[in-house]
Structure formats: C-alpha cells, structure tokens
Design a protein around this motif. Structure first.
Motif, PDB file in Angstrom:
ATOM      1  N   GLY A 172      10.835   8.782   2.387  1.00 36.86           N
ATOM      2  CA  GLY A 172      10.429   7.683   1.533  1.00 36.86           C
ATOM      3  C   GLY A 172      10.452   6.344   2.233  1.00 36.86           C
ATOM      4  N   LYS A 176       7.165   3.808   1.524  1.00 34.03           N
ATOM      5  CA  LYS A 176       7.943   3.354   0.368  1.00 34.03           C
ATOM      6  C   LYS A 176       7.128   3.362  -0.923  1.00 34.03           C
ATOM      7  CE  LYS A 176      10.941   0.316   3.146  1.00 34.03           C
ATOM      8  NZ  LYS A 176      10.258   0.529   4.427  1.00 34.03           N
ATOM      9  N   SER A 177       5.902   2.857  -0.862  1.00 35.46           N
ATOM     10  CA  SER A 177       5.094   2.777  -2.082  1.00 35.46           C
ATOM     11  C   SER A 177       4.758   4.164  -2.617  1.00 35.46           C
ATOM     12  CB  SER A 177       3.818   1.990  -1.816  1.00 35.46           C
ATOM     13  OG  SER A 177       3.068   2.578  -0.761  1.00 35.46           O
ATOM     14  N   GLY A 180       8.049   5.788  -4.005  1.00 38.69           N
ATOM     15  CA  GLY A 180       8.435   5.169  -5.262  1.00 38.69           C
ATOM     16  C   GLY A 180       7.514   5.572  -6.406  1.00 38.69           C
ATOM     17  N   VAL A 184       8.614   7.780  -9.755  1.00 35.91           N
ATOM     18  CA  VAL A 184       8.377   7.322 -11.132  1.00 35.91           C
ATOM     19  C   VAL A 184       7.544   8.350 -11.895  1.00 35.91           C
ATOM     20  CG1 VAL A 184       7.247   5.557 -12.544  1.00 35.91           C
ATOM     21  CG2 VAL A 184       8.587   4.891 -10.534  1.00 35.91           C
TER      22      VAL A 184
END
Length: 234
Positions: A172, A176-177, A180, A184
């Motif tokens: 991750g 990161k995007s 994330g 979610v």
C-alpha cells in the motif's frame, strides 16, 4: 542481460513448467491415493449422494479461493512460486509473506523476471523451514502449547490478520491511493453484507468482499496503466 533473459524464457521457464506440471499431477494423485486404497483394497466406497453433498459443501465454503488465490497471489509468487505454493499449502499465511519479504530484501519488483526468481528462492527456503518446524511441532506441539498461558494461545489467532495487515502496508505504501481506495471499497462491501444486501448470493460472506476487492484492484490498475500508456504516446 539479453543472454540472461533468453536463458530465463527459453530454458529455465520451460523446464520449470514441466517440473511444476509433473509435481502438481503427482500431488493430485497422492491426494486421492488414500481414498483409492480404501475403495479398492477394503471396498469402502461412499455413496454418490454423499460425495456430491461433500463436494457442494466444499465448493460453497472454499470455491471462491480457487479463483481468487491464483489471480491475487500470482504477481508476488511468480510462475514457479505458484506451482510450489499450491503444492505445499499455507499460501496466505506463509508462502506469500516469505516470497514478498524476499523480494523486498533483494530489492526487486513483483511481476518481473528477477522478482519471480527471488520469490522461488524465498518459497523454497520457507518450505524447508516449514517442514522442519512442522515436524517438531507435531511431535512436541501439544506439550508446548499446554505450557503457554491462555493470553498467548489466544493471541495466536491474530497471526493471519497481522500478516495480511503487514502485506497491505508493504504494498500500500507503494500505491497509497489505490490501497486506500480498495480498503474503503472492501469495508463498504463488508458493511453491505452485514446489512443483508447480498443475502440472495449463497455464502456471500465467505467470498464476496475478497473477490470484489481483487477484481476491483485489477480493473483500476489496468485502467490506470492504460491511461499512463496513452499519455506516454502523446
């Protein structure tokens, strides 16, 4: 560099595929060997209805893994590592973390030829150590576990979630995007499952969140890669 790539593609991989297919076939035969011996030697053969019931039960509980695991783990394990992992078992809790950490230590990227080779080395090491420790554990396991306090034995139940959490952070941090967003998305799917929105799907709680998250990650990655390639052409 070209000679190494030619050796990898024309000599190493064809040989590994032959060995992998052979050992995989032998593994399947060995899995059915006890049942064959019981049926042929002792005449103990279950009724077809009982076999069908057992198969349906296994399919509903683990069938999603037959699709999710090869797709989601292949990039880290590589072709040879995939053969080894599915033959030796303990894929999610041992093989993938060992292969991943071996790649990190060697400074190679998953999905590359170098990553596949390092993954194979890490996997082979984990299998040897696993068999050695398992042998000792089978002999001394009960006596050792009985000596441990209850708080320690209860904490062992969190080993697998901790491993997955470590893998999520490791990959991750590189994207990161994406990580994330998928996290979610997975949480929303779990909330929807708990709310009963997917009750019309048999056993949705067992596979839907994992399966949907894997294919969502693949779709987003392919779309992002396609946009990047188009921008490079322009």
């Amino acid at each position: 560099m070209s000679n190494n790539k030619d050796f990898f593609e024309k000599e190493y991989m064809p040989r590994m595929h032959r060995i992998g297919k052979l050992t995989g076939t032998l593994g399947v035969v060995a899995s059915f060997l006890p049942a064959i011996i019981l049926a042929v030697v002792y005449g103990l053969l279950p009724k077809p209805a009982a076999l069908l019931t057992a198969f349906i039960s296994a399919l509903s509980a683990f069938g999603f893994l037959w699709i999710v695991e090869p797709i989601s783990y292949f990039t880290v394990l590589g072709p040879v590592g995939t053969y080894m992992a599915f033959l030796s078992g303990n894929i999610s809790n041992m093989r993938v973390p060992c292969a991943s950490m071996a790649q990190v230590s060697a400074g190679v990227e998953p999905g590359t030829d170098e990553g596949a080779i390092i993954s194979t080395i890490g996997m082979a090491t984990s299998i040897v150590i696993n068999i050695s420790v398992l042998t000792i554990g089978v002999i001394l396991g009960n006596s050792v576990l009985s000596m441990l306090p209850a708080s320690v034995t209860e904490a062992l139940n969190y080993l697998l979630p901790a491993l997955f959490g470590a893998l999520l952070m490791q990959f991750g941090l590189k994207q990161k995007s994406l990580a994330g967003g998928i996290l979610v998305f997975a949480i929303l799917i779990c909330v929807a499952i708990n709310a009963g929105l997917f009750n019309w799907l048999p056993g949705a709680a067992n596979y839907l969140a994992t399966l949907a998250s894997v294919f969502m990650a693949i779709g987003v990655t392919l779309a992002t890669y396609g946009k990047k390639k188009n921008l490079e052409k322009k």
